[in-house]
Design a protein around this motif. Sequence first.
Motif, PDB file in Angstrom:
ATOM      1  N   ALA A   1     -19.588 -29.464 -20.052  1.00 40.24           N
ATOM      2  CA  ALA A   1     -19.244 -29.353 -21.331  1.00 40.24           C
ATOM      3  C   ALA A   1     -18.874 -31.086 -22.264  1.00 40.24           C
ATOM      4  CB  ALA A   1     -19.125 -28.502 -21.656  1.00 40.24           C
ATOM      5  N   ALA A   2     -18.013 -31.361 -22.046  1.00 45.04           N
ATOM      6  CA  ALA A   2     -16.653 -32.418 -22.852  1.00 45.04           C
ATOM      7  C   ALA A   2     -17.008 -33.910 -22.726  1.00 45.04           C
ATOM      8  CB  ALA A   2     -15.419 -32.457 -22.187  1.00 45.04           C
ATOM      9  N   ARG A   3     -18.094 -34.222 -21.148  1.00 44.03           N
ATOM     10  CA  ARG A   3     -18.333 -35.163 -21.622  1.00 44.03           C
ATOM     11  C   ARG A   3     -20.271 -35.464 -21.889  1.00 44.03           C
ATOM     12  NH1 ARG A   3     -21.089 -37.798 -15.934  1.00 44.03           N
ATOM     13  NH2 ARG A   3     -22.358 -39.710 -16.689  1.00 44.03           N
ATOM     14  N   TYR A   4     -20.305 -34.275 -21.539  1.00 41.85           N
ATOM     15  CA  TYR A   4     -21.816 -34.353 -22.735  1.00 41.85           C
ATOM     16  C   TYR A   4     -22.032 -34.378 -24.224  1.00 41.85           C
ATOM     17  CZ  TYR A   4     -26.718 -33.165 -24.599  1.00 41.85           C
ATOM     18  OH  TYR A   4     -27.660 -32.746 -25.093  1.00 41.85           O
TER      19      TYR A   4
ATOM     20  N   ALA B   1      -7.691 -35.187 -17.404  1.00 46.06           N
ATOM     21  CA  ALA B   1      -7.408 -35.858 -18.354  1.00 46.06           C
ATOM     22  C   ALA B   1      -7.528 -37.077 -17.691  1.00 46.06           C
ATOM     23  CB  ALA B   1      -5.632 -36.203 -18.118  1.00 46.06           C
ATOM     24  N   ASP B   2      -7.864 -37.675 -16.452  1.00 48.40           N
ATOM     25  CA  ASP B   2      -8.512 -39.233 -15.967  1.00 48.40           C
ATOM     26  C   ASP B   2      -9.661 -38.764 -16.349  1.00 48.40           C
ATOM     27  OD1 ASP B   2      -5.646 -39.263 -15.190  1.00 48.40           O
ATOM     28  OD2 ASP B   2      -5.542 -39.734 -13.560  1.00 48.40           O
ATOM     29  N   LYS B   3     -10.520 -37.804 -16.342  1.00 48.55           N
ATOM     30  CA  LYS B   3     -12.339 -38.155 -16.339  1.00 48.55           C
ATOM     31  C   LYS B   3     -12.033 -38.070 -17.885  1.00 48.55           C
ATOM     32  CE  LYS B   3     -13.355 -36.789 -12.267  1.00 48.55           C
ATOM     33  NZ  LYS B   3     -14.205 -37.867 -11.538  1.00 48.55           N
ATOM     34  N   LEU B   4     -11.086 -36.813 -18.751  1.00 50.04           N
ATOM     35  CA  LEU B   4     -11.912 -36.980 -20.087  1.00 50.04           C
ATOM     36  C   LEU B   4     -11.517 -38.309 -20.741  1.00 50.04           C
ATOM     37  CD1 LEU B   4      -9.344 -33.695 -21.067  1.00 50.04           C
ATOM     38  CD2 LEU B   4     -12.397 -34.115 -20.867  1.00 50.04           C
ATOM     39  N   ARG B   5     -10.151 -39.413 -20.146  1.00 50.54           N
ATOM     40  CA  ARG B   5     -10.288 -40.802 -20.820  1.00 50.54           C
ATOM     41  C   ARG B   5     -11.304 -41.333 -20.262  1.00 50.54           C
ATOM     42  NH1 ARG B   5      -4.321 -39.315 -19.872  1.00 50.54           N
ATOM     43  NH2 ARG B   5      -3.270 -38.968 -21.875  1.00 50.54           N
TER      44      ARG B   5
ATOM     45  N   VAL C   1      -4.014 -29.615 -20.559  1.00 54.20           N
ATOM     46  CA  VAL C   1      -4.216 -30.755 -21.028  1.00 54.20           C
ATOM     47  C   VAL C   1      -5.372 -30.367 -21.960  1.00 54.20           C
ATOM     48  CG1 VAL C   1      -5.890 -32.716 -20.554  1.00 54.20           C
ATOM     49  CG2 VAL C   1      -4.275 -31.872 -19.095  1.00 54.20           C
ATOM     50  N   VAL C   2      -5.352 -31.446 -23.308  1.00 51.93           N
ATOM     51  CA  VAL C   2      -6.565 -30.278 -24.551  1.00 51.93           C
ATOM     52  C   VAL C   2      -7.348 -32.580 -25.189  1.00 51.93           C
ATOM     53  CG1 VAL C   2      -7.140 -29.892 -26.897  1.00 51.93           C
ATOM     54  CG2 VAL C   2      -5.107 -28.878 -25.397  1.00 51.93           C
ATOM     55  N   GLY C   3      -8.564 -31.937 -24.338  1.00 50.30           N
ATOM     56  CA  GLY C   3      -9.044 -33.120 -25.415  1.00 50.30           C
ATOM     57  C   GLY C   3     -10.193 -32.677 -26.911  1.00 50.30           C
ATOM     58  N   THR C   4      -9.934 -33.614 -27.265  1.00 48.80           N
ATOM     59  CA  THR C   4     -10.701 -33.716 -28.995  1.00 48.80           C
ATOM     60  C   THR C   4     -11.953 -34.744 -28.918  1.00 48.80           C
ATOM     61  OG1 THR C   4      -8.959 -33.250 -29.956  1.00 48.80           O
ATOM     62  CG2 THR C   4     -10.306 -33.996 -31.400  1.00 48.80           C
ATOM     63  N   VAL C   5     -12.882 -34.219 -29.242  1.00 47.25           N
ATOM     64  CA  VAL C   5     -14.253 -34.783 -29.120  1.00 47.25           C
ATOM     65  C   VAL C   5     -14.775 -34.908 -30.481  1.00 47.25           C
ATOM     66  CG1 VAL C   5     -17.168 -35.029 -28.877  1.00 47.25           C
ATOM     67  CG2 VAL C   5     -15.431 -34.420 -27.235  1.00 47.25           C
ATOM     68  N   ARG C   6     -15.206 -35.940 -31.345  1.00 47.83           N
ATOM     69  CA  ARG C   6     -15.453 -35.021 -33.114  1.00 47.83           C
ATOM     70  C   ARG C   6     -17.071 -35.952 -32.699  1.00 47.83           C
ATOM     71  NH1 ARG C   6     -10.473 -37.461 -32.625  1.00 47.83           N
ATOM     72  NH2 ARG C   6      -8.866 -36.688 -34.070  1.00 47.83           N
ATOM     73  N   GLY C   7     -17.261 -34.669 -33.551  1.00 49.16           N
ATOM     74  CA  GLY C   7     -19.166 -35.107 -34.352  1.00 49.16           C
ATOM     75  C   GLY C   7     -19.451 -36.172 -35.246  1.00 49.16           C
ATOM     76  N   ALA C   8     -20.713 -36.674 -35.136  1.00 46.89           N
ATOM     77  CA  ALA C   8     -21.126 -37.933 -35.684  1.00 46.89           C
ATOM     78  C   ALA C   8     -21.353 -37.342 -37.011  1.00 46.89           C
ATOM     79  CB  ALA C   8     -21.891 -38.329 -34.813  1.00 46.89           C
ATOM     80  N   ARG C   9     -21.219 -36.142 -37.442  1.00 48.94           N
ATOM     81  CA  ARG C   9     -21.840 -35.996 -39.148  1.00 48.94           C
ATOM     82  C   ARG C   9     -20.593 -35.261 -39.734  1.00 48.94           C
ATOM     83  NH1 ARG C   9     -25.414 -31.140 -39.079  1.00 48.94           N
ATOM     84  NH2 ARG C   9     -26.141 -31.652 -36.752  1.00 48.94           N
ATOM     85  N   PRO C  10     -20.675 -34.919 -40.341  1.00 48.36           N
ATOM     86  CA  PRO C  10     -19.496 -34.261 -41.565  1.00 48.36           C
ATOM     87  C   PRO C  10     -19.248 -33.600 -41.325  1.00 48.36           C
ATOM     88  CG  PRO C  10     -21.177 -35.571 -42.269  1.00 48.36           C
ATOM     89  CD  PRO C  10     -21.424 -36.420 -41.584  1.00 48.36           C
TER      90      PRO C  10
ATOM     91  N   VAL D   1     -14.340 -30.545 -31.857  1.00 54.11           N
ATOM     92  CA  VAL D   1     -13.983 -29.637 -30.367  1.00 54.11           C
ATOM     93  C   VAL D   1     -13.256 -30.096 -29.706  1.00 54.11           C
ATOM     94  CG1 VAL D   1     -15.175 -28.320 -28.582  1.00 54.11           C
ATOM     95  CG2 VAL D   1     -16.735 -29.354 -30.342  1.00 54.11           C
ATOM     96  N   HIS D   2     -12.114 -28.877 -29.446  1.00 53.22           N
ATOM     97  CA  HIS D   2     -11.098 -29.295 -29.056  1.00 53.22           C
ATOM     98  C   HIS D   2     -11.510 -28.050 -27.793  1.00 53.22           C
ATOM     99  CE1 HIS D   2      -8.612 -30.614 -32.162  1.00 53.22           C
ATOM    100  NE2 HIS D   2      -9.167 -29.636 -32.826  1.00 53.22           N
ATOM    101  N   PHE D   3     -11.270 -29.400 -26.321  1.00 49.76           N
ATOM    102  CA  PHE D   3     -11.061 -28.584 -25.036  1.00 49.76           C
ATOM    103  C   PHE D   3      -9.994 -28.280 -24.311  1.00 49.76           C
ATOM    104  CE2 PHE D   3     -14.498 -31.884 -25.510  1.00 49.76           C
ATOM    105  CZ  PHE D   3     -15.764 -31.214 -25.355  1.00 49.76           C
ATOM    106  N   VAL D   4      -9.457 -26.559 -24.345  1.00 54.51           N
ATOM    107  CA  VAL D   4      -7.823 -26.783 -23.830  1.00 54.51           C
ATOM    108  C   VAL D   4      -7.934 -25.967 -22.557  1.00 54.51           C
ATOM    109  CG1 VAL D   4      -6.088 -24.810 -24.480  1.00 54.51           C
ATOM    110  CG2 VAL D   4      -7.707 -25.977 -26.245  1.00 54.51           C
ATOM    111  N   PHE D   5      -7.803 -26.660 -21.367  1.00 52.74           N
ATOM    112  CA  PHE D   5      -6.920 -26.574 -20.089  1.00 52.74           C
ATOM    113  C   PHE D   5      -6.212 -26.445 -19.870  1.00 52.74           C
ATOM    114  CE2 PHE D   5     -10.313 -29.728 -20.861  1.00 52.74           C
ATOM    115  CZ  PHE D   5     -11.507 -29.222 -19.474  1.00 52.74           C
TER     116      PHE D   5
END
Length: 398
Positions: A119-122, A44-48, A63-72, A133-137
Amino acid sequence: MQAARADILDALKAYEPELVAIRRDIHRHPETGFEEIRTARLVADKLRGWGIEVAEGLAKTGVVGTVRGARPGQRAIGLRADLDALHIEETPGREHRSTVPGKMHACGHDGHTAMLLGAARYLAEHRDFAGEVHFVFQPAEEGLGGGRVMVEEGLFERFPVDAVYGMHNAPGRPVGTFATRKGPFMAASDTWTATFLGSGGHGGAAAHLAADTTIVMAQFIMAIQTIVSRSVKATETAVVSVGHVSGGDFNSPAIIPARMVVRGTARSYAPEVRDLLEKRLGELARSTAAAHGCTVEFDYHRRYPPLVNHPEQTDIAAAAARALVGGEHVTAEAPLVTGSEDFSFMLNARPGAFVFIGAGAGPDGSSHDVHTPRYDFNDDILTLGASYWVSLVHEELG
């Protein structure tokens, strides 16, 4: 396409020192199922720290991290890694050896976590995709069904996805290769227990008066060897094995025990074969006990269902791997695997696919398999695994 994916691999190489450090830190501090408090906090600390939205506490330590793309885009996918270690004493020798007695990362979940973090960082830094994208740990893959608990607690209601994907390292498979297959891929994992009850007796002076549970136990163990060879069709696959036998007291070798316990595992892929294994094990336990004047308490516990890959998502997963390493290094019709995975619960809930990434072998072709004291995750595949996840996101959402 492959050249573009090679650029991703090059970019992720810049993260490699940190990914190795994360992986080895997790390895030094193993936590078993539903106790992954330190590991979850690290994730969680790394993702934040990378600007990723984080949810904690799913299935206790998930833990679940979420990244939203820049395109619709409205599509969303889930990528899953597992957090937990095993109750195994690690063989001494390596610098990053487990610091917790009796526990170690003997299956590579430390590496799976580090790869998904990479992958989440990239993707947080390169959001050139459409959708989410939901990163499910996930906690507690090793026998406790953390995947089932996450699904039951509403993982996909809280984080809706159109597809979900998983990956596991495979010692012995060459580095730079991937393997998957459509349909059943990994086995259902069930546990059975037969507790035989008799009168016990004096094995030297009055054996003829005893209802002897040791005879029942011995004949039962031999009888169950016929289940796969004579009850299961030759075109089907199943495994029945004994992993535990107990009864009597070591200090009383002349006493016939009144209670014997036999416990084992059953593996299968087809629902009808799973039903057959449960039926035949119970029948043999009861009939063998009755033949010798004993009774039996029989329990069959269905733990993990078979892992079944969905065809469309398997094609997508294979395409993502081919774009990264070339078609000659991707096996899309891999053999069945008799190991089990609780990612199966997620695939029962949503479409998706599971792949293996080659973890390599020594110069002589040997390797230490998972769930053994000498196993260690191969850090050389960390960036390749992270790159596969990114390639998969581009394949699904690009």
